[in-house]
Design an enzyme around this catalytic site. Sequence first.
Site, PDB file in Angstrom:
ATOM      1  N   GLU A   1       9.508  16.894  14.822  1.00  0.00           N
ATOM      2  CA  GLU A   1       9.866  16.695  13.418  1.00  0.00           C
ATOM      3  C   GLU A   1       9.040  17.651  12.549  1.00  0.00           C
ATOM      4  O   GLU A   1       7.806  17.593  12.563  1.00  0.00           O
ATOM      5  CB  GLU A   1       9.600  15.248  13.006  1.00  0.00           C
TER       6      GLU A   1
ATOM      7  N   CYS B   1      13.749  11.347   6.580  1.00  0.00           N
ATOM      8  CA  CYS B   1      13.728  10.965   7.998  1.00  0.00           C
ATOM      9  C   CYS B   1      15.078  11.242   8.632  1.00  0.00           C
ATOM     10  O   CYS B   1      15.174  11.432   9.831  1.00  0.00           O
ATOM     11  CB  CYS B   1      13.359   9.496   8.134  1.00  0.00           C
TER      12      CYS B   1
ATOM     13  N   LYS C   1       0.866  -1.186   0.000  1.00  0.00           N
ATOM     14  CA  LYS C   1       0.000   0.000   0.000  1.00  0.00           C
ATOM     15  C   LYS C   1       0.902   1.235   0.000  1.00  0.00           C
ATOM     16  O   LYS C   1       1.473   1.611   1.024  1.00  0.00           O
ATOM     17  CB  LYS C   1      -0.912   0.055   1.229  1.00  0.00           C
TER      18      LYS C   1
ATOM     19  N   GLU D   1       9.650   1.940  10.874  1.00  0.00           N
ATOM     20  CA  GLU D   1      10.716   2.921  10.610  1.00  0.00           C
ATOM     21  C   GLU D   1      10.058   4.287  10.657  1.00  0.00           C
ATOM     22  O   GLU D   1       9.319   4.651   9.730  1.00  0.00           O
ATOM     23  CB  GLU D   1      11.334   2.703   9.221  1.00  0.00           C
TER      24      GLU D   1
HETATM   25  P1  NAD Z   1       2.533   8.923   7.299  1.00  0.00           P
HETATM   26  O1  NAD Z   1       2.745   8.292   8.636  1.00  0.00           O
HETATM   27  O2  NAD Z   1       1.528   9.984   7.195  1.00  0.00           O
HETATM   28  O3  NAD Z   1       2.141   7.817   6.225  1.00  0.00           O
HETATM   29  C1  NAD Z   1       2.948   6.684   5.966  1.00  0.00           C
HETATM   30  C2  NAD Z   1       2.077   5.598   5.349  1.00  0.00           C
HETATM   31  O4  NAD Z   1       1.195   5.103   6.358  1.00  0.00           O
HETATM   32  C3  NAD Z   1       1.187   6.078   4.207  1.00  0.00           C
HETATM   33  O5  NAD Z   1       1.117   5.090   3.203  1.00  0.00           O
HETATM   34  C4  NAD Z   1      -0.157   6.261   4.892  1.00  0.00           C
HETATM   35  O6  NAD Z   1      -1.253   6.177   4.006  1.00  0.00           O
HETATM   36  C5  NAD Z   1      -0.150   5.115   5.878  1.00  0.00           C
HETATM   37  N1  NAD Z   1      -1.043   5.256   7.029  1.00  0.00           N
HETATM   38  C6  NAD Z   1      -1.447   6.403   7.640  1.00  0.00           C
HETATM   39  N2  NAD Z   1      -2.259   6.106   8.668  1.00  0.00           N
HETATM   40  C7  NAD Z   1      -2.373   4.764   8.724  1.00  0.00           C
HETATM   41  C8  NAD Z   1      -3.072   3.866   9.584  1.00  0.00           C
HETATM   42  N3  NAD Z   1      -3.813   4.296  10.595  1.00  0.00           N
HETATM   43  N4  NAD Z   1      -2.956   2.543   9.356  1.00  0.00           N
HETATM   44  C9  NAD Z   1      -2.194   2.078   8.351  1.00  0.00           C
HETATM   45  N5  NAD Z   1      -1.518   2.886   7.500  1.00  0.00           N
HETATM   46  C10 NAD Z   1      -1.600   4.220   7.689  1.00  0.00           C
HETATM   47  O7  NAD Z   1       3.979   9.434   6.843  1.00  0.00           O
HETATM   48  P2  NAD Z   1       4.367  10.231   5.512  1.00  0.00           P
HETATM   49  O8  NAD Z   1       3.920  11.640   5.662  1.00  0.00           O
HETATM   50  O9  NAD Z   1       3.968   9.481   4.308  1.00  0.00           O
HETATM   51  O10 NAD Z   1       5.973  10.177   5.612  1.00  0.00           O
HETATM   52  C11 NAD Z   1       6.710  11.015   6.424  1.00  0.00           C
HETATM   53  C12 NAD Z   1       7.101  10.342   7.717  1.00  0.00           C
HETATM   54  O11 NAD Z   1       7.802   9.137   7.443  1.00  0.00           O
HETATM   55  C13 NAD Z   1       8.065  11.180   8.544  1.00  0.00           C
HETATM   56  O12 NAD Z   1       7.746  11.089   9.912  1.00  0.00           O
HETATM   57  C14 NAD Z   1       9.414  10.535   8.276  1.00  0.00           C
HETATM   58  O13 NAD Z   1      10.392  10.739   9.257  1.00  0.00           O
HETATM   59  C15 NAD Z   1       9.021   9.107   8.173  1.00  0.00           C
HETATM   60  N6  NAD Z   1      10.032   8.345   7.448  1.00  0.00           N
HETATM   61  C16 NAD Z   1      10.818   7.481   8.159  1.00  0.00           C
HETATM   62  C17 NAD Z   1      11.826   6.775   7.527  1.00  0.00           C
HETATM   63  C18 NAD Z   1      12.684   5.796   8.275  1.00  0.00           C
HETATM   64  O14 NAD Z   1      13.286   4.938   7.641  1.00  0.00           O
HETATM   65  N7  NAD Z   1      12.793   5.882   9.595  1.00  0.00           N
HETATM   66  C19 NAD Z   1      12.025   6.941   6.149  1.00  0.00           C
HETATM   67  C20 NAD Z   1      11.206   7.833   5.455  1.00  0.00           C
HETATM   68  C21 NAD Z   1      10.212   8.529   6.116  1.00  0.00           C
END
Ligand code: NAD
Length: 498
Positions: free
Chosen positions: A387, A286, A177, A252
């Site tokens: 963040e 991130c 997804k 992550e």
């Molecule tokens: P997000 O948490 O909004 O979304 C991530 C994914 O989770 C999306 O596909 C979203 O649709 C899905 N999602 C959201 N709510 C959900 C739920 N309740 N159940 C299941 N899935 C759900 O994050 P984003 O805005 O897409 O990305 C940015 C974030 O990701 C930042 O916090 C960044 O630090 C983090 N990030 C971490 C790493 C790492 O390796 N540690 C790498 C890249 C990004």
Amino acid sequence: MATGTQTFRNYIGGEWVDAASGETFESTSPADGETIGVFPRSAAEDVDRAVEAAKAAFEEWRLVPAPKRGEILFDLARVLEREKPALTDLMTREMGKVRSEAGGDVQEAIDITYYMAGEGRRLFGQTTPSELRDKWNMSVRMPIGVVGAITPWNFPIAIPSWKLIPALVCGNTVVLKPATDTPLLAERFVELMVEAGIPAGVVNIVHGGGGTVGERLVRHPDVPVITLTGSRETGVAVLQSAAENLKHVHLELGGKNAIIVMDDADLDLAVEGIVWSAFGTSGQRCTAASRVIAHEAIYDALQSRLVAAAERLRLGPGWEEDTDVGPVINQAAVEKIHAYTKIGSGEGARLLTGGEIASDGELAKGFFYRPTIFGDVDPQMRIAQEEIFGPTTALIRVGDFDEAIRVSNGIRYGLSSSIFTRDVNKAFRAMRDLQAGITYVNAGTIGAEVHLPFGGTKATGNGHREAGQAALDVFTEWKSIYVDYSGRLQKAQIDVAG
Ligand code: NAD
């Protein structure tokens, strides 16, 4: 593959299909609002179909010899190499990052695919002597089943690849997804997997929102493994939803990474490292450096060089050769970043440069924010703790090395960290004492390579690691096997006499 108003589909059980409801959503470019494509707005029933297909395919895929699975992945790596220019171009449009960084994102996928393809001929277990005579002991890695992979938009090819490729080489099947901001890149990635020969049902993609598609995947009883990259808040929600079925959950999450610059550092090198780490990908990594911890002896010199360097950066669409900083992902991101500028000023930090939405000329068509630096930041201020995920960094003054380490560690996250120093003793102490999954010495906070573990401590995750050998632990379970060839019943711990 053309973009524009073309309609794309889910890929389930080897077929390209619409959402059962027929509903759709659009993906648009953050640089100029151009429509990239139309995608299925899926719901629980689409997830259920994909999981059913993946579950059925698992029974065959887990029996394909791992070296053979690896060979298919070698083919995929070559297909990805061939498609690198087209994927790079698409990424600058759909996600917005500048062309060189988009190429790096695709290269990460190529690298992990070659690396994990080789794992098909390793996947080592252990053999160890038995405490009893005529008995053979070993442990082997077993695939687990259907993996639910939920990915963010900031690394639209690299992150799906870091999850799917190791999951597949280990013998699992996958339902992906992707983020709704970058569906086409994920869709292209799956198309290329199909071309490389991944069998029907082994990889499935279901587009749609986190609260619907993601949530169903996380709760589905036939999905034993969830791997999520996203924000801390999403990670907590996913962990709670997955608890009922005691799933393996790999998280992550966010970061609030710092670069320490000591009084003996090469300042020009440090400035280069900070600019790259704070403003690369418009700060939407991130591992972005959203804090700079500077020794008081070089604080003023560092600040003025840094501000000058930030002000030289050119904003624009990622596809223009002279662009240094592309757009941020969407309107909500611009608003969040700008809200933090107001919070920082309100908290008493000094806005040194940036702090505004960039909307001159063509920039008005997209979501652009000026590289922003705050000075005189207190480590406890919100802009130094939370963040922001945009091109904003906070300069913090410290008196000595110990204070620098304390400030760097004084946050809830623990992903990346960095120190610029010429003192080998300080470098080694930092390597030992920085509470983070990654530490760089004389480099910024970004630059991970695929054969090392990637991930963070504290609120950045739940102890797992992506990439390298560590990824195999997410996607396999250990089985211990005892073979007794003595021809009699031998009791461990009881028949102890040799
Ligand atoms: P997000 O948490 O909004 O979304 C991530 C994914 O989770 C999306 O596909 C979203 O649709 C899905 N999602 C959201 N709510 C959900 C739920 N309740 N159940 C299941 N899935 C759900 O994050 P984003 O805005 O897409 O990305 C940015 C974030 O990701 C930042 O916090 C960044 O630090 C983090 N990030 C971490 C790493 C790492 O390796 N540690 C790498 C890249 C990004």
